[in-house]
Design a protein around this motif. Structure first.
Motif, PDB file in Angstrom:
ATOM      1  N   LYS A  64      64.754  67.035  29.987  1.00  0.00           N
ATOM      2  CA  LYS A  64      64.132  67.218  31.278  1.00  0.00           C
ATOM      3  C   LYS A  64      63.223  68.389  31.136  1.00  0.00           C
ATOM      4  CE  LYS A  64      67.691  69.319  34.288  1.00  0.00           C
ATOM      5  NZ  LYS A  64      68.173  69.313  35.360  1.00  0.00           N
ATOM      6  N   TYR A  65      63.780  69.438  30.540  1.00  0.00           N
ATOM      7  CA  TYR A  65      62.797  70.610  30.332  1.00  0.00           C
ATOM      8  C   TYR A  65      61.828  70.539  29.137  1.00  0.00           C
ATOM      9  CZ  TYR A  65      65.942  72.666  33.733  1.00  0.00           C
ATOM     10  OH  TYR A  65      66.756  72.980  34.694  1.00  0.00           O
ATOM     11  N   ARG A  93      59.081  68.363  31.351  1.00  0.00           N
ATOM     12  CA  ARG A  93      58.443  69.406  32.158  1.00  0.00           C
ATOM     13  C   ARG A  93      57.321  70.198  31.565  1.00  0.00           C
ATOM     14  NH1 ARG A  93      60.463  70.014  37.023  1.00  0.00           N
ATOM     15  NH2 ARG A  93      62.872  69.382  37.481  1.00  0.00           N
ATOM     16  N   ARG A 114      56.278  74.953  38.379  1.00  0.00           N
ATOM     17  CA  ARG A 114      56.881  74.286  39.586  1.00  0.00           C
ATOM     18  C   ARG A 114      56.165  74.736  40.677  1.00  0.00           C
ATOM     19  NH1 ARG A 114      63.210  73.378  38.726  1.00  0.00           N
ATOM     20  NH2 ARG A 114      62.751  71.879  40.728  1.00  0.00           N
ATOM     21  N   ILE A 129      58.600  77.672  33.309  1.00  0.00           N
ATOM     22  CA  ILE A 129      58.749  76.295  34.140  1.00  0.00           C
ATOM     23  C   ILE A 129      58.736  76.585  35.518  1.00  0.00           C
ATOM     24  CG2 ILE A 129      60.518  74.551  34.437  1.00  0.00           C
ATOM     25  CD1 ILE A 129      58.662  74.129  31.753  1.00  0.00           C
TER      26      ILE A 129
END
Length: 199
Positions: A142-143, A146, A82, A78
């Motif tokens: 939220k992960y 992502r 990003r 992740i």
């Protein structure tokens, strides 16, 4: 040394301290959790467990677990996403190839007797050579999102057609890491994780 703040990536209730201290700000925020069901080849899971045992034997003060390893691998992915490191065709093609090897049945051509005097050429699937273990984890929503965004960035409108999900992404990370362990040596990988544990 106790369990990791990194585990808050996975566990909804446990709030342990100590492990991966430098990353704790990234994972301290509270958010809803959702279950992600992994389907991992049993042989890969066993190899990963021996690697985890090796880490724990090197440092008796830690209790490194499969959940720690999943959080370690997925959080690294992740973070790379990003930073824009994964939006490239080679990575997308590699991931898709691994996914197809894992999910799609292998086919072979053979002949089948359809009548006493007639043979017909057919294609049949080859049975899987290994068994799978279902391994559910609780992951911060939220992960999960992502991961979904990363997959959409890689495959655009083809994502739904391909069928790849975040659970598959995590499973492929585990399989890839297991393959690295199989090829050896593992000392450098162990030291990388131990360095993270002591930071």
């Amino acid at each position: 040394m106790s369990q990791s703040h990194l585990l808050q990536l996975i566990y909804p209730e446990q709030k342990p301290q100590g492990l991966f201290e430098s990353w704790k700000q990234l994972f301290m925020e509270k958010s809803p959790y959702m279950e992600v069901s992994l389907e991992v080849p049993k042989r890969e899971l066993l190899r990963l467990q021996t690697f985890i045992d090796d880490i724990n034997e090197l440092d008796r003060d830690i209790q490194f677990t499969m959940e720690d390893l999943i959080a370690f691998l997925y959080s690294n992915l992740i973070q790379d996403a990003r930073k824009g490191k994964l939006k490239n065709r080679p990575f997308a093609d590699k991931l898709l190839s691994m996914y197809k090897d894992l999910k799609e049945p292998k086919m072979r051509e053979t002949w089948k007797l359809v009548s006493p005097n007639q043979m017909s050429r057919i294609h049949e699937s080859i049975p899987r050579s290994h068994s799978f273990v279902y391994y559910p984890i609780q992951l911060q929503k939220k992960y999960v999102l992502r991961g979904e965004v990363l997959l959409m960035d890689l495959y655009d409108e083809e994502k739904e057609k391909i069928g790849i999900k975040v659970a598959d992404l995590i499973t492929l990370l585990l399989i890839e890491f297991s393959d690295e362990i199989r090829k050896g040596p593992t000392q450098k990988r162990i030291q990388t994780i131990l360095k993270g544990l002591s930071s």
